[in-house]
Write a protein that holds these residues in place. Structure first.
Motif, short mmCIF file in Angstrom:
data_model
loop_
_atom_site.label_atom_id
_atom_site.label_comp_id
_atom_site.label_asym_id
_atom_site.label_seq_id
_atom_site.Cartn_x
_atom_site.Cartn_y
_atom_site.Cartn_z
N GLN A 1 -13.54 91.29 -0.64
CA GLN A 1 -13.95 89.77 -0.47
C GLN A 1 -13.82 89.32 1.75
O GLN A 1 -13.28 89.48 2.02
CB GLN A 1 -12.99 88.59 -0.91
N PHE A 2 -14.88 88.09 1.64
CA PHE A 2 -15.07 87.93 3.13
C PHE A 2 -14.67 86.57 3.19
O PHE A 2 -16.16 85.90 1.96
CB PHE A 2 -16.45 87.93 3.86
N LEU A 3 -14.02 86.06 3.43
CA LEU A 3 -13.47 84.73 3.74
C LEU A 3 -13.73 83.90 4.33
O LEU A 3 -12.98 84.09 5.94
CB LEU A 3 -12.14 84.05 2.77
N SER B 1 -11.34 86.25 6.82
CA SER B 1 -10.58 86.90 6.43
C SER B 1 -11.51 88.61 5.33
O SER B 1 -12.13 87.32 5.17
CB SER B 1 -9.48 85.77 5.48
N ILE B 2 -11.65 89.51 5.54
CA ILE B 2 -11.70 90.70 4.69
C ILE B 2 -10.52 91.45 4.40
O ILE B 2 -9.71 92.42 4.53
CB ILE B 2 -12.62 91.11 5.82
N LYS B 3 -11.00 91.40 2.86
CA LYS B 3 -9.62 92.09 1.82
C LYS B 3 -10.31 92.68 1.22
O LYS B 3 -11.22 92.58 -0.10
CB LYS B 3 -9.01 91.07 0.42
N HIS B 4 -10.05 93.79 1.11
CA HIS B 4 -10.52 95.36 0.21
C HIS B 4 -9.92 94.99 -0.99
O HIS B 4 -8.44 95.64 -0.83
CB HIS B 4 -10.83 96.17 0.90
N LYS C 1 -6.32 99.88 0.46
CA LYS C 1 -4.77 99.16 1.59
C LYS C 1 -5.82 98.49 2.56
O LYS C 1 -5.43 99.14 3.61
CB LYS C 1 -3.86 99.32 0.94
N LEU C 2 -6.24 97.73 2.73
CA LEU C 2 -7.38 97.48 3.53
C LEU C 2 -7.24 95.64 3.90
O LEU C 2 -8.20 95.22 3.15
CB LEU C 2 -8.44 98.09 4.22
N GLN C 3 -6.87 94.94 5.06
CA GLN C 3 -6.81 93.59 4.96
C GLN C 3 -7.01 93.71 6.30
O GLN C 3 -6.25 93.98 7.31
CB GLN C 3 -5.58 93.01 4.71
N ILE C 4 -8.19 92.52 7.08
CA ILE C 4 -9.03 92.18 8.53
C ILE C 4 -8.57 90.88 8.13
O ILE C 4 -9.29 89.80 7.15
CB ILE C 4 -9.73 92.66 8.88
#
Length: 203
Positions: free
Chosen positions: A171-173, A186-189, A193-196
């Motif tokens: 998800q790219f928000l 926000s980038i959430k996989h 377990k990877l979040q930017i």
């Protein structure tokens, strides 16, 4: 027999495409391409306070995204003291690692970061399908052979979903948007377990 029918129904649901699962309505309007405006200004350095959490490791610092020309973007992640953590160059059809910290120098992680930042910096994108849902216009896009769904609300890109097997994978928000600029990203996989997290410190 009843168990078999239930199993077939469950299989069909699980194999359904993302648009079907989301109950999108196919929109036959002509839209051959769309534009992502967020990193399109060559005169601007896009600087974000960045946080990257991968598995049990945390990396914080500054992320700088710069459009060099029509075919190239540079993405650099540094500590707040200015030490490089990684430095990538994206070309129209190519990608180059200029530098990466040994701790991050894993082929699978580089490939994931490559795909994530490619979504952020790709401007003009060919559309394969167009859908509608409530106030959203959704465009199906192929990037690196993966399906992405770009959600536009009132002509403004609000988020992107990368799918895998019909399910949301990444998800790219984009939030706090003003004049083609996303102050927060926000980038959430969902599968690793990877979040930017990116928060702008310049406009």
């Amino acid at each position: 027999m009843r168990f078999l029918l239930i199993s077939i129904c469950l299989l069909l649901v699980s194999c359904a495409s993302y648009p079907k699962k989301q109950h999108f309505q196919l929109d036959n309007s002509v839209s051959k391409s769309i534009e992502n405006p967020y990193f399109s200004d060559e005169t601007k350095d896009y600087v974000y306070k960045a946080s990257i959490d991968v598995y049990d490791k945390h990396f914080g610092g500054l992320l700088i995204i710069k459009k060099i020309n029509e075919q190239e973007h540079r993405v650099v992640f540094t500590t707040e003291m200015g030490n490089k953590l990684f430095d990538f160059s994206f070309f129209e059809d190519d990608f180059k690692v200029n530098f990466i910290l040994d701790e991050l120098n894993k082929k699978i992680l580089i490939n994931i970061l490559k795909k994530d930042f490619k979504v952020l910096i790709t401007e003009k994108i060919n559309v394969t399908n167009r859908f509608s849902e409530a106030d959203n216009h959704i465009f199906e896009i192929i990037i690196y052979n993966k399906k992405h769904y770009y959600y536009f609300n009132e002509n403004q890109l609000s988020h992107v979903i990368r799918t895998k097997n019909g399910k949301e994978n990444v998800q790219f928000l984009f939030t706090e948007i003003s004049t083609n600029f996303a102050n927060q990203i926000s980038i959430k996989h969902n599968n690793i377990k990877l979040q930017i997290t990116l928060k702008s410190i310049t406009q």
